[in-house]
Every structure is written in C-alpha cells, then in structure tokens.
Design an enzyme around this catalytic site. Sequence first.
Site, PDB file in Angstrom:
ATOM      1  N   ASP A 222       0.739  -1.241   0.099  1.00 30.12           N
ATOM      2  CA  ASP A 222      -0.040  -0.102   0.026  1.00 30.12           C
ATOM      3  C   ASP A 222       0.940   1.325   0.151  1.00 30.12           C
ATOM      4  O   ASP A 222       1.943   1.323   0.722  1.00 30.12           O
ATOM      5  CB  ASP A 222      -1.056  -0.006   1.135  1.00 30.12           C
ATOM      6  N   GLU A 280       1.826  -0.567  -5.134  1.00 26.97           N
ATOM      7  CA  GLU A 280       0.587   0.454  -5.429  1.00 26.97           C
ATOM      8  C   GLU A 280       1.451   1.870  -5.343  1.00 26.97           C
ATOM      9  O   GLU A 280       1.642   2.346  -4.446  1.00 26.97           O
ATOM     10  CB  GLU A 280      -0.248   0.422  -4.404  1.00 26.97           C
TER      11      GLU A 280
HETATM   12  C1  GLC Z   1      -4.257   3.094  -0.818  1.00 26.56           C
HETATM   13  C2  GLC Z   1      -5.272   2.147  -0.570  1.00 26.56           C
HETATM   14  C3  GLC Z   1      -6.725   3.184  -0.137  1.00 26.56           C
HETATM   15  C4  GLC Z   1      -6.345   3.709   1.304  1.00 26.56           C
HETATM   16  C5  GLC Z   1      -4.803   4.540   1.196  1.00 26.56           C
HETATM   17  C6  GLC Z   1      -4.054   4.698   2.638  1.00 26.56           C
HETATM   18  O1  GLC Z   1      -4.202   3.857  -1.626  1.00 26.56           O
HETATM   19  O2  GLC Z   1      -5.698   1.499  -1.848  1.00 26.56           O
HETATM   20  O3  GLC Z   1      -7.624   2.384  -0.077  1.00 26.56           O
HETATM   21  O4  GLC Z   1      -7.199   4.565   1.558  1.00 26.56           O
HETATM   22  O5  GLC Z   1      -3.713   3.695   0.345  1.00 26.56           O
HETATM   23  O6  GLC Z   1      -3.803   3.618   3.230  1.00 26.56           O
END
Ligand code: GLC
Length: 538
Positions: A222, A280
């Site tokens: 994340d 991500e």
């Molecule tokens: C990422 C997740 C999202 C979350 C954010 C903070 O982007 O995909 O859902 O709110 O991180 O953890």
Amino acid sequence: MTDARPERRPAGPAEEGEGWWRHAVIYQVYVRSFADGNGDGIGDLAGIRARLPHLASLGVDAVWLTPFYTSPMADGGYDVADYRSVDPLFGDLAQFDALVADAHGAGLRIIVDIVPNHSSDEHTWFRQALAAPPGSPERARYLFRDGRGPDGSEPPNDWESVFGGPAWTRVTEADGRPGQWYLHLFDSKQPDFDWRNPEVRAEFADILRFWLDRGVDGFRIDVAHGLFKHPDLPDTGTKRSGMLDTSARPYWDQEEVHEVYREWRRILDSYPGQRIGVAEAWLPDTARLLRYLRPDELHQAFNFAFLTADWSAAAFLEVIDSTLATFDGHDSLPSWVLSNHDVTRHVTRYGGGEAGLRRARAAAMIMLALPGSAYVYQGEELGLEEVTDLPEDLLQDPTWERSGRTDRGRDGCRVPLPWAGHEPPYAFGPSAWLPAPPTWRAHTVDAQHGDADSVLNLYRTALRLRREFRHARRLRWLDAPDNVLDYATDSGLACTANMGTEPVEVIARGELLLASRPVERHGDRVVLAPDTAVWWRQ
Ligand code: GLC
Ligand code: CA
C-alpha cells in the site's frame, strides 16, 4: 504457525520457467464486500472460503486480499492497529490459515495487503508515542514536529491529506497543553511512520516473515511510493487533488524507498515458491514506476496510466505503446488494471448504462490480450456499475467528511457483491453494510452463470483462452482504420477493437475466437459494431 500451514502450492502452467506472476491474472477481493460468512452483513474470511469455487471457475491465478487485520476501520482497514492478527470482524488466524490451504488446494495463490506507510492511531506504538514526551524514542517511530507560529498553532508545513484537509493534526500533551503535530498523508487516524527509524524497518521485515511463514504468496504494498518523506519536510506551495494526483511531491517517490524494497526482495527470495511484491505507486510516468521493478526490487506495480486512459483508440494506443516501450529490454513485464477499490468502476467511467457496459466488455478483452499480468477487481466480472446514489448517512469513506462533504469518496465501488436471488443483498449475506441497487438483480453470479452472453461468461472464456496465449512478451500494431485498436502479440493472439461510434469493417486477422458482442461476417471480412472487441488466433 499452526498445523494448518499449507505445504501444497499451486503449480499450473504459469509456474514453469519465468515466474508465475509475469502472466498471471490476479483477482482483487475487497474483503468487507465479497461475501459474508457469519451473517453480520460484513464480508469475511469464511465468506471468501465459501466462495472460492467462483474464483476457481472464473479462471484466475491468484487472489489479492485487502487488509483484514485488527483495525478500528477508519479507512476500511487501511488503518492497521495490529499487523499480525485478523480483525474479529473478518475471522481469526485459524480461519486465515484454512483459507490459504483451501485456496492453494484450488490452484489459487494468495496475496495479502501490507500497509507500511502508516498505522492506525490505535496501534500500540502510536498510543505509546502520545503518552511519551516530545523527543522520545516512542515519538521517533512517527513524524512528530513542533508547529509553526509563535505558539506552534500552525501546522509544521503546508502538506495536504490525500483525503482533504491538512496532513497534520495537533496533539494534547500529558500536561493538558496543546503540543506537537503528527503527519498523516491520509486520515488523521492514520499517522505516518518515520521510515528513517531502523526500528520501523525491522518491524516490517518481521511482519513480512510472519505472513510468509503462514504461506502467503506475496504482498500488495500500500502507498509503496510514500514511505520516505524529504528530510526537511519542505512546503510544496501547491494544492493537491486527491488520490489520482501523481505530481512530484516531497513525500512521494523518494530515493531511499528503494533500499527498503531491496531488503524486502531478499526476504521474499529466501522463501520457496516465488513469493512476490506488488507496488501500489501513483507516479507521474511509467519510467519512474519501472525503478520499483529493478531485478533486485519488486516484481510488479499497478499500471494506473492504463486505468486512467479515456475510452478512445488513440488514448489506449498511447498508453499501451508507451508502457511497452518503457518496459522494452527490461526483465519485468507490465501489469494492467481497469478498476480497484479506490476508483469509480470502469463501466461508469466509460459512460455508464448500456454503452458503458459494452465498453467495459471490450476493455476487458483489450486488457486480457496484452503481454504481462492483469488485475481484476471483484464485480467487474459481473459488469457492475458504480453505485452513485448511496444515502449520505451510510457513507463510510473518510474522504466524505474530510472533504467537507463535497467528495462522496469510494464507497460506490465497494458495495457488497450480488451472488444470487432477486432482492438485495442478493445472497451476500442476510444483510449488507451498503445497499445494492435493484438493477443488480440481473448481475448476480447466479443470473449470469447459465447465460452464454453474460459478462461473467465473457470473462471465463477470455481467461480460459488466455492460458493458451499467456506467454506473450511483445506486441505489434496492425494497420487499423481510425478509432480502431488493432494488435497482435508474439504468442499468436490478435485483438481488434472498434472504439468509435460507427460500425467498421475489418479483414479477419485469423480464426475468430471470441467477440465482446455479436459481429457480422462477410467472407474474410467482419463488421464490428461500435464498442466491440474480438480476439483472433493467428
Ligand atoms: C491506498 C489504498 C486506499 C487507502 C490508502 C491509504 O491507496 O488503496 O484504499 O485509503 O492507500 O492506506
Ligand atoms: Ca461477516
């Protein structure tokens, strides 16, 4: 670790040689909204176990589970209070072990979400930090700073939260006086760690091992580009605009983050069975993204440029071509994604209604024929639309409150899945934490199962056919009329998509394997209606 630890790992065609992930299709389960196993209206691990046959028959290779760890759920579980446990809402560790064993038995790998940028404010470390004085080792695990202005009542800098409002919150010190501020790039209940602190690094290395020991096949990381902040925490001088804002910032994509992924790669590689790391990272361009995929770093990263492309042959061609050009000569392959739990569902992004659905069907075929891996977000295989009219009092995404109730946030793509029956919540469970619309009656898994023309069967067929062609590494563009996307891969699959508003006649590229909607044939020519994709065997 328990006796339930699975010894068996899936070994399919994708296992051989170059690494299973390179051509894998990975299905994203948003745990809260997939299936409710214990009847409280909230999706859970037992629900996923019960519905594994759906995923096996769909034909995906792996499942990514969004966070199921102990959490106050201020951001749907992306606010983790204990990284080594399962929240009672979702089950327990024994159930997790059983899920991994069942999934492996069904030939599916399991990837879990790891949230290293921030914890919950209810994490033991953050509670200790609040109880300890400024300058203490407890505070040094997070980013506490004095405020600006004569009495420190201004935030330490001008950074904004991704969810809206300032990225700093002021704490009350033990003596009752207003004190320091802590950084949170997301909600105020998600304090950011200080990754320059070796204790943080050691803790996460240990958390990775905890889940690897339990048999997970990898991690979706994340906010992978966010861990390090510029040491001076300089002002940015500019406003930001939510999750999709990829502009350069002193808190994104700092050089130091790569050393962490090198360490994580060593940990992943120390386990048998090709365990992977998926970033991500919302970055301005694919070249920056590729730096996370160097051979000693992570295996994969979401290609968000593809997700954000408009529905047009020119836009798709541009993003596919530039992505593949950037990956050219690189050991890694791109991964493609159309939807996830943070963005408006693509049926809706492409215009909604009948047209949106036609385009989504064609887009799936365009994506699944490309070289590399693909991510499927739960419900896209059912052709679900974004739910845009959820009652305001049910909205749970912190974005809603933090934006001063101007941005409804991401709940509309998180509505629990429709499985069967004619009334909401369509066998998700006896009830559901967000209501599904009446139109989903036609979208349940049950309703689509026996219908050869359903979106579900399009995905099933496409995924089955894809196995035969999955080892594609390259793509060549074919001569195509305007508004038509036309390519062939080096594994013998070709895809032609009419993305314009008029029918077009094209010369058959080979044996017609699959069409996203009916096509007319005239000898060696085929007429594609608007928003239609076809696959050919060359
Ligand atoms: C990422 C997740 C999202 C979350 C954010 C903070 O982007 O995909 O859902 O709110 O991180 O953890
Ligand atoms: Ca439940």
